[in-house]
Design an enzyme around this catalytic site. Structure first.
Site, PDB file in Angstrom:
ATOM      1  N   TRP A   1      43.485  49.832  36.861  1.00  0.00           N
ATOM      2  CA  TRP A   1      43.287  48.396  36.645  1.00  0.00           C
ATOM      3  C   TRP A   1      44.616  47.808  36.218  1.00  0.00           C
ATOM      4  O   TRP A   1      45.306  48.372  35.367  1.00  0.00           O
ATOM      5  CB  TRP A   1      42.228  48.121  35.570  1.00  0.00           C
ATOM      6  CG  TRP A   1      42.233  46.668  35.228  1.00  0.00           C
ATOM      7  CD1 TRP A   1      41.729  45.657  35.986  1.00  0.00           C
ATOM      8  CD2 TRP A   1      42.851  46.046  34.089  1.00  0.00           C
ATOM      9  NE1 TRP A   1      41.982  44.449  35.389  1.00  0.00           N
ATOM     10  CE2 TRP A   1      42.662  44.654  34.232  1.00  0.00           C
ATOM     11  CE3 TRP A   1      43.539  46.525  32.978  1.00  0.00           C
ATOM     12  CZ2 TRP A   1      43.155  43.737  33.296  1.00  0.00           C
ATOM     13  CZ3 TRP A   1      44.027  45.611  32.041  1.00  0.00           C
ATOM     14  CH2 TRP A   1      43.821  44.239  32.199  1.00  0.00           C
TER      15      TRP A   1
ATOM     16  N   GLU B   1      39.862  49.113  40.150  1.00  0.00           N
ATOM     17  CA  GLU B   1      39.018  48.144  39.439  1.00  0.00           C
ATOM     18  C   GLU B   1      39.539  46.724  39.618  1.00  0.00           C
ATOM     19  O   GLU B   1      40.600  46.361  39.132  1.00  0.00           O
ATOM     20  CB  GLU B   1      38.982  48.496  37.941  1.00  0.00           C
ATOM     21  CG  GLU B   1      38.158  47.523  37.122  1.00  0.00           C
ATOM     22  CD  GLU B   1      38.161  47.856  35.624  1.00  0.00           C
ATOM     23  OE1 GLU B   1      38.861  48.796  35.206  1.00  0.00           O
ATOM     24  OE2 GLU B   1      37.447  47.155  34.882  1.00  0.00           O
TER      25      GLU B   1
ATOM     26  N   LYS C   1      39.021  42.357  39.556  1.00  0.00           N
ATOM     27  CA  LYS C   1      38.659  41.411  38.508  1.00  0.00           C
ATOM     28  C   LYS C   1      38.777  39.999  39.038  1.00  0.00           C
ATOM     29  O   LYS C   1      39.578  39.708  39.910  1.00  0.00           O
ATOM     30  CB  LYS C   1      39.614  41.645  37.339  1.00  0.00           C
ATOM     31  CG  LYS C   1      39.295  40.876  36.110  1.00  0.00           C
ATOM     32  CD  LYS C   1      40.104  41.446  34.942  1.00  0.00           C
ATOM     33  CE  LYS C   1      39.842  40.624  33.705  1.00  0.00           C
ATOM     34  NZ  LYS C   1      40.304  41.227  32.492  1.00  0.00           N
TER      35      LYS C   1
ATOM     36  N   ASP D   1      33.291  46.689  37.122  1.00  0.00           N
ATOM     37  CA  ASP D   1      33.169  46.330  35.703  1.00  0.00           C
ATOM     38  C   ASP D   1      32.223  45.143  35.665  1.00  0.00           C
ATOM     39  O   ASP D   1      32.476  44.113  36.309  1.00  0.00           O
ATOM     40  CB  ASP D   1      34.549  45.973  35.134  1.00  0.00           C
ATOM     41  CG  ASP D   1      34.495  45.658  33.648  1.00  0.00           C
ATOM     42  OD1 ASP D   1      33.661  44.818  33.257  1.00  0.00           O
ATOM     43  OD2 ASP D   1      35.296  46.231  32.879  1.00  0.00           O
TER      44      ASP D   1
ATOM     45  N   HIS E   1      33.365  41.514  35.346  1.00  0.00           N
ATOM     46  CA  HIS E   1      34.466  41.038  36.182  1.00  0.00           C
ATOM     47  C   HIS E   1      34.066  40.182  37.381  1.00  0.00           C
ATOM     48  O   HIS E   1      34.814  40.085  38.347  1.00  0.00           O
ATOM     49  CB  HIS E   1      35.285  42.233  36.679  1.00  0.00           C
ATOM     50  CG  HIS E   1      36.122  42.843  35.603  1.00  0.00           C
ATOM     51  ND1 HIS E   1      37.119  43.741  35.847  1.00  0.00           N
ATOM     52  CD2 HIS E   1      36.107  42.651  34.262  1.00  0.00           C
ATOM     53  CE1 HIS E   1      37.673  44.104  34.702  1.00  0.00           C
ATOM     54  NE2 HIS E   1      37.068  43.461  33.730  1.00  0.00           N
TER      55      HIS E   1
ATOM     56  N   HIS F   1      32.080  50.346  34.909  1.00  0.00           N
ATOM     57  CA  HIS F   1      32.448  49.986  33.543  1.00  0.00           C
ATOM     58  C   HIS F   1      31.334  49.063  33.076  1.00  0.00           C
ATOM     59  O   HIS F   1      31.340  47.877  33.381  1.00  0.00           O
ATOM     60  CB  HIS F   1      33.780  49.231  33.511  1.00  0.00           C
ATOM     61  CG  HIS F   1      34.975  50.114  33.439  1.00  0.00           C
ATOM     62  ND1 HIS F   1      36.261  49.634  33.321  1.00  0.00           N
ATOM     63  CD2 HIS F   1      35.079  51.470  33.436  1.00  0.00           C
ATOM     64  CE1 HIS F   1      37.099  50.649  33.263  1.00  0.00           C
ATOM     65  NE2 HIS F   1      36.420  51.772  33.337  1.00  0.00           N
TER      66      HIS F   1
ATOM     67  N   ASP G   1      34.414  37.175  30.544  1.00  0.00           N
ATOM     68  CA  ASP G   1      34.621  38.630  30.443  1.00  0.00           C
ATOM     69  C   ASP G   1      34.961  39.003  28.994  1.00  0.00           C
ATOM     70  O   ASP G   1      36.057  39.441  28.694  1.00  0.00           O
ATOM     71  CB  ASP G   1      35.759  39.013  31.402  1.00  0.00           C
ATOM     72  CG  ASP G   1      36.094  40.486  31.348  1.00  0.00           C
ATOM     73  OD1 ASP G   1      35.179  41.290  31.123  1.00  0.00           O
ATOM     74  OD2 ASP G   1      37.273  40.822  31.539  1.00  0.00           O
TER      75      ASP G   1
ATOM     76  N   ASP H   1      33.719  41.276  26.929  1.00  0.00           N
ATOM     77  CA  ASP H   1      33.636  42.682  26.510  1.00  0.00           C
ATOM     78  C   ASP H   1      32.838  42.893  25.229  1.00  0.00           C
ATOM     79  O   ASP H   1      33.262  43.627  24.334  1.00  0.00           O
ATOM     80  CB  ASP H   1      35.035  43.307  26.424  1.00  0.00           C
ATOM     81  CG  ASP H   1      35.622  43.538  27.806  1.00  0.00           C
ATOM     82  OD1 ASP H   1      35.055  44.342  28.551  1.00  0.00           O
ATOM     83  OD2 ASP H   1      36.637  42.891  28.152  1.00  0.00           O
TER      84      ASP H   1
ATOM     85  N   ASP I   1      32.697  50.006  29.045  1.00  0.00           N
ATOM     86  CA  ASP I   1      33.962  49.315  28.776  1.00  0.00           C
ATOM     87  C   ASP I   1      33.715  48.055  27.959  1.00  0.00           C
ATOM     88  O   ASP I   1      33.334  47.026  28.502  1.00  0.00           O
ATOM     89  CB  ASP I   1      34.685  48.966  30.089  1.00  0.00           C
ATOM     90  CG  ASP I   1      36.034  48.309  29.828  1.00  0.00           C
ATOM     91  OD1 ASP I   1      36.476  48.294  28.665  1.00  0.00           O
ATOM     92  OD2 ASP I   1      36.655  47.803  30.792  1.00  0.00           O
TER      93      ASP I   1
END
Ligand code: RNT
Ligand code: ZN
Length: 429
Positions: free
Chosen positions: A189, A230, A232, A263, A266, A290, A298, A300, A330
């Site tokens: 990534w 990965e 995004k 992810d 993303h 993820h 995003d 997290d 993640d």
């Protein structure tokens, strides 16, 4: 301590409930127990790594918020934390390690200089626990990434620096896979992108493609190394364009026999990552996940048992793709107990897979094929109140880990006895 007999009795009741729908709970648990969850090392220390004693996350379009005490500041502490997490989880785990977490022994080792020897102690640690490792180049938190570009940089010196870094991570990852007898997924990534509207997206994507071609020019056996990409949608400071977008990596992976990492934070907020499984698996050998939780962006946040995660697990199970999808977490939340963050997220993912494995697949498909859509909807709703928690409790009991809320007390104790000590250590410095 919980009453063992009572949990078994409640499980018997749950077993009969599911049996009535044609679902075998013992079988579901057997399958659940084969699912490995790759634990991301970076929740324990807020994505700081061990390149220097005062390392912290810098740039890269990702952000950690919070200052809850007790973050891991040394490799020893990080291992201690992950060991604690593993002791509270049923089933099998792996470790997902970033290149900035090497065992550098106080030496300054720049990203283009990392070698297997800097990760040998991690490999030995993983051997001790009989687990695999996944790996990640660290293309952020570095002066050579301070303008927001790495593998797609127009600065040739910088681009070459990052190519060398990623090449080295592949070599290290392959060695991890070889020594641990389990393929290591090296997930690339990069933060590359631009804050405001660029006029030359094309050249950056040509550069990224060329960099990847060069990185992948060396072959490693697939039983040691799996390359993952990965994408995004956007990042902080790269809102207008991300070079490594979903389309870019999906195209690259299809053409070059790589896998893609989804992810869940993303994509556009109304897009469903779960819907992508059956589409992408038509063209790729495998996928990496993820599993995260974006709140409006995003962000997290810690993964929870929500609709997105349920759909993801259901789609993997319904596609019979458990052996093609590699599951990882993640997120990085520094505002709550970090060990708790791991266990909540990992158990949520297990709950989602168990929920999916307890679906009466045959019946639901029959309804669908007969156009009985009311019946299909009714059963999907009914399943939400079936006693799957009792099945998960029984699973924890049989794997000798704390059942239900017992893990909360255990984490509180760890906070008092271990994390609390770190606080005083820090204030002493
Ligand atoms: C960032 C990506 C990436 C990172 C880790 C630390 O948006 O999700 O996977 O979170 O590499
Ligand atoms: Zn990610």
């Amino acid at each position: 301590m919980r009453n063992r007999k009572r949990i078994e009795e409640i499980y018997q009741y749950a077993k009969e409930e599911y049996m009535a729908l044609g679902v075998d709970t013992d079988e579901a648990l057997k399958r659940l127990n084969t699912i490995e969850i790759s634990l991301h090392c970076w929740q324990a220390d807020d994505v700081a790594g061990f390149e220097s004693p005062d390392a912290e996350l810098q740039g890269g379009g990702i952000q950690v918020t919070g200052n809850y005490p007790g973050r891991a500041r040394t490799i020893g502490q990080l291992r201690e934390d992950i060991e604690k997490v593993m002791s509270l989880l049923p089933g099998k785990q792996r470790l997902n390690l970033h290149a900035s977490y090497g065992d550098f022994g106080g030496e300054k080792v720049d990203r283009h200089e990392i070698e297997v020897k800097h990760f040998q102690s991690w490999i030995d640690w993983a051997k001790k626990f009989g687990i695999g490792i996944d790996f990640n180049p660290t293309c952020f938190s570095h002066p050579s990434a301070d303008d927001g570009f790495t593998l797609s940089s127009k600065n040739e010196v910088r681009r070459k620096f990052w190519i060398e870094h990623v090449k080295r991570t592949r070599k290290i990852a392959a060695e991890m896979g070889k020594q641990l007898g389990s393929p290591c997924i090296n997930n690339i990534w990069i933060p590359d992108g631009s804050k405001d509207l660029p006029v030359d997206r094309y050249s950056h994507r040509v550069l990224l493609k060329n960099s990847l071609d060069e990185i992948f020019s060396e072959d490693y056996p697939k039983e040691y190394l799996i390359d993952s990409l990965e994408g995004k949608l956007f990042g902080l400071g790269s809102e207008a364009m991300t070079v490594g977008s979903h389309e870019f990596y999906f195209g690259y992976a299809v053409k070059n026999d790589k896998i893609v990492c989804i992810d869940t934070g993303h994509y556009h907020p109304t897009e469903q990552p779960g819907d992508k499984i059956s589409a992408m698996l038509q063209f790729l050998d495998g996928l990496m996940l993820h599993i995260s939780r974006g709140v409006r962006w995003d962000s997290d946040h810690v993964t929870i048992f929500n609709d997105d995660v349920q759909l993801l697990a259901q789609e993997i199970v319904r596609a019979d793709a458990l052996d093609r999808v590699h599951i990882g977490l993640d997120y990085f939340d520094a505002s709550i107990n970090r060990i708790g963050a791991y266990v909540v997220g990992a158990r949520a993912v297990q709950a989602a897979f168990l929920f999916a494995l307890l679906e009466p697949a045959h019946k639901l498909r029959e309804f669908e094929e007969a156009g009985k859509n009311f019946e299909r909807l009714a059963f999907l709703e009914l399943l939400k109140t079936k006693p799957f928690g009792a099945v998960y409790d029984y699973y924890c009991l049989t794997r000798d880990v704390p059942v239900s809320e017992d893990y909360v007390k255990e984490i509180e104790r760890y906070e008092r006895e271990v994390l609390g000590g770190r606080l005083s250590l820090r204030s002493a410095v």
